[in-house]
Design an enzyme around this catalytic site. Structure first.
Site, PDB file in Angstrom:
ATOM      1  N   LYS A 176       0.791  -0.917  -0.218  1.00  0.00           N
ATOM      2  CA  LYS A 176       0.365   0.010  -0.231  1.00  0.00           C
ATOM      3  C   LYS A 176       0.287   1.098   0.164  1.00  0.00           C
ATOM      4  CE  LYS A 176       0.686   1.375   3.728  1.00  0.00           C
ATOM      5  NZ  LYS A 176       1.035   2.747   4.588  1.00  0.00           N
ATOM      6  N   THR A 194      -4.302   5.464   3.592  1.00  0.00           N
ATOM      7  CA  THR A 194      -3.299   6.116   3.048  1.00  0.00           C
ATOM      8  C   THR A 194      -2.953   6.609   1.726  1.00  0.00           C
ATOM      9  OG1 THR A 194      -1.980   3.657   3.836  1.00  0.00           O
ATOM     10  CG2 THR A 194      -0.454   5.560   3.003  1.00  0.00           C
TER      11      THR A 194
END
Length: 329
Positions: free
Chosen positions: A189, A246
């Protein structure tokens, strides 16, 4: 088993936040900070240089000696992924057999392509490797805002006991035995968040961001399956949950790194002025590992190409947008 005494290795923003969370959960906490300037700030002002305005509870012991933290029932390793081998090697001789070493970094080691749990197994074989990962910003956790994460260990009883030791009304660890899935989600990620930051910096719009997150998640899932992660972990907090967080805000260092690239800065310019971006280290390793398993990851490959100067941001975007049409999957 119970873990009453929690040692935290690293007094940066995330380490300080986790120390506060552990103290909030009623644990005895020892925070070890090696860097002299930050250790002094923690000792004198009860505040990390990297988390200004957030005071550590008076019950948290601050130390510059590794042995003081190493005597805890469990250790949270809150140092950058690329420093994990050095830290684990230093701790190995001074910890008791069976001590959980909970890795709180999100990355893959450059050069060796080693996952964090593999580094623990190699460098501290008498310890028990665990992973803490999920959608969590240090400031939110430190201030007691509701946060949920994944805490994984191969032994379910260890994972459950660690979750119980660290959990509170506002910090909720969900335990798992899928170590590999938890660490893959956290590593991949970060790379995708750089891509999301580039999209935002180029002002390509919310639709493009949603497309990147969705197609990026497909890449994360393909990579995870190839390396033994469980589907339910990848769709859980440490996979999809952390990816959504994120890729959504400049609070993320990886997103901010990408945003600067999207605004026209070169990778070297961003590195010179930015806070640590784990995704910048992980991108080339992730792509190499994907190639080794014949896993298609075009977004991550584009990010890696931008970072090492093989491709401009504009060319990378054009390359992704002109890929052949295909079935979704």
């Amino acid at each position: 088993m119970t873990y009453q005494h929690i040692g935290v290795v690293g007094g940066g923003a995330w380490g300080s936040a986790l120390a506060i969370a552990a103290a909030r959960a009623g644990r005895q906490v020892t925070l070890w900070e090696h860097a002299a300037a930050n250790a002094e700030q923690l000792e004198k002002n009860r505040e990390s240089l990297f988390l200004p305005g957030v005071r550590l509870d008076d019950s948290i012991a601050i130390t510059r000696e590794s042995a003081a933290a190493a005597g805890a029932d469990a250790l949270l390793l809150v140092v950058p992924a690329q420093a994990m081998r050095t830290v684990v090697t230093a701790l190995a001789p001074v910890i008791a057999a069976g001590t959980p070493l909970v890795v709180c970094a999100k990355g893959i080691e450059a050069g060796t392509r080693a996952f964090m749990s593999d580094i623990v197994a190699e460098c501290a074989p008498k310890a028990v490797a665990a992973i803490l990962s999920g959608p969590s910003f240090a400031a939110d956790v430190a201030r007691g805002l509701p946060t949920a994460v994944t805490l994984a260990a191969s032994d379910e009883s260890v994972a459950a006991a660690l979750a119980q030791a660290l959990g509170s009304a506002t910090f909720r660890p969900y335990h798992s035995t899928d170590l590999r899935g938890a660490e893959i989600g956290g590593a991949a990620k970060n790379v995708l968040a750089i891509g999301a930051g580039i999209v935002a910096g180029r002002e390509l719009g919310a639709s493009a961001t949603a497309a990147l997150i969705t197609r990026g998640f497909a890449e994360l899932v393909r990579f995870g399956r190839a390396y033994g992660a469980r589907p339910e972990t990848l769709t859980g907090l440490s996979g999809l949950g952390d990816l959504v967080l994120t890729c959504s805000t400049a609070q993320s260092r990886n997103f901010s790194f990408g945003h600067a690239l999207g605004k026209g800065q070169t990778p070297d310019q961003v590195r010179a002025g930015a806070k640590l971006s784990e995704g910048a280290f992980t991108a080339p390793v992730l792509v190499d590992m994907a190639l080794a398993k014949s896993v298609e990851m075009p977004i991550c490959a584009a990010v890696a190409a931008i970072l090492d100067g093989r491709m401009s941001v504009g060319d990378a975007i054009e390359g992704l947008l002109t890929r052949p049409f295909r079935a979704e999957g």
